[in-house]
Write a protein that holds these residues in place. Sequence first.
Motif, PDB file in Angstrom:
ATOM      1  N   THR A 164      46.358 157.849  19.549  1.00 16.75           N
ATOM      2  CA  THR A 164      48.127 157.928  19.813  1.00 16.75           C
ATOM      3  C   THR A 164      48.185 159.268  19.727  1.00 16.75           C
ATOM      4  OG1 THR A 164      48.170 158.000  17.438  1.00 16.75           O
ATOM      5  CG2 THR A 164      48.070 155.965  18.231  1.00 16.75           C
ATOM      6  N   TYR A 165      49.344 158.963  20.535  1.00 18.28           N
ATOM      7  CA  TYR A 165      49.729 160.363  21.567  1.00 18.28           C
ATOM      8  C   TYR A 165      51.505 160.380  21.012  1.00 18.28           C
ATOM      9  CZ  TYR A 165      45.241 161.000  23.343  1.00 18.28           C
ATOM     10  OH  TYR A 165      43.959 160.510  23.852  1.00 18.28           O
ATOM     11  N   TYR A 166      51.934 161.818  20.724  1.00 19.06           N
ATOM     12  CA  TYR A 166      53.853 161.868  20.125  1.00 19.06           C
ATOM     13  C   TYR A 166      53.869 163.563  21.078  1.00 19.06           C
ATOM     14  CZ  TYR A 166      52.232 157.379  17.370  1.00 19.06           C
ATOM     15  OH  TYR A 166      52.155 156.683  16.563  1.00 19.06           O
ATOM     16  N   ALA A 167      55.150 163.222  21.141  1.00 21.86           N
ATOM     17  CA  ALA A 167      56.072 164.725  21.493  1.00 21.86           C
ATOM     18  C   ALA A 167      56.184 164.484  20.063  1.00 21.86           C
ATOM     19  CB  ALA A 167      57.495 164.049  21.967  1.00 21.86           C
ATOM     20  N   ASP A 168      57.143 166.377  20.049  1.00 18.71           N
ATOM     21  CA  ASP A 168      56.984 166.805  19.034  1.00 18.71           C
ATOM     22  C   ASP A 168      58.120 166.193  18.415  1.00 18.71           C
ATOM     23  OD1 ASP A 168      55.123 170.553  20.034  1.00 18.71           O
ATOM     24  OD2 ASP A 168      54.435 168.689  19.168  1.00 18.71           O
ATOM     25  N   SER A 169      59.799 166.289  18.801  1.00 19.70           N
ATOM     26  CA  SER A 169      60.619 165.774  18.563  1.00 19.70           C
ATOM     27  C   SER A 169      60.058 164.593  17.758  1.00 19.70           C
ATOM     28  CB  SER A 169      61.221 165.560  19.799  1.00 19.70           C
ATOM     29  OG  SER A 169      61.321 164.924  20.885  1.00 19.70           O
ATOM     30  N   VAL A 170      59.170 163.557  18.006  1.00 16.74           N
ATOM     31  CA  VAL A 170      59.288 162.513  17.025  1.00 16.74           C
ATOM     32  C   VAL A 170      57.840 162.505  16.196  1.00 16.74           C
ATOM     33  CG1 VAL A 170      60.220 161.205  19.273  1.00 16.74           C
ATOM     34  CG2 VAL A 170      57.912 161.096  18.732  1.00 16.74           C
ATOM     35  N   LYS A 171      57.134 163.166  15.835  1.00 16.85           N
ATOM     36  CA  LYS A 171      56.128 162.981  15.027  1.00 16.85           C
ATOM     37  C   LYS A 171      56.316 162.921  13.812  1.00 16.85           C
ATOM     38  CE  LYS A 171      52.909 166.167  17.873  1.00 16.85           C
ATOM     39  NZ  LYS A 171      51.578 167.134  17.775  1.00 16.85           N
TER      40      LYS A 171
END
Length: 124
Positions: free
Chosen positions: A58-65
Amino acid sequence: QVQLVESGGGLVQAGASLRLSCTAAKPIFRDSNMAWFRQAPGKERKFVAAINWSNSNTYYADSVKGRFTISRDDAKNTVYLQMINLKPEDTAVYYCAADPRIAVVLTTTACDYWGQGTQVTVSS
């Protein structure tokens, strides 16, 4: 022909949770990296989260981690985005996307397939 169908958006207060769902036609889902993007009014569409079709990385934008979790249910051809501790800045139209190329999913908005979008509004 609609290939991706999202659901689960709505109007919530800050701090609340929502779960978005995206169901794909089986031929698309089977070999595709699935992702969520969002687009706020007057802004560009941006990557939110993705899940790799082959290894479920999985991968996430920093703003939603730490607040958002992406998952997939292969038996249902569905990908989910669980969102907790929502903030007003999360307000946007959320789009589901699919593409067999992980690089495309992570670095562009040129995915092969897109859903119609579902509105998420977070009030303060």
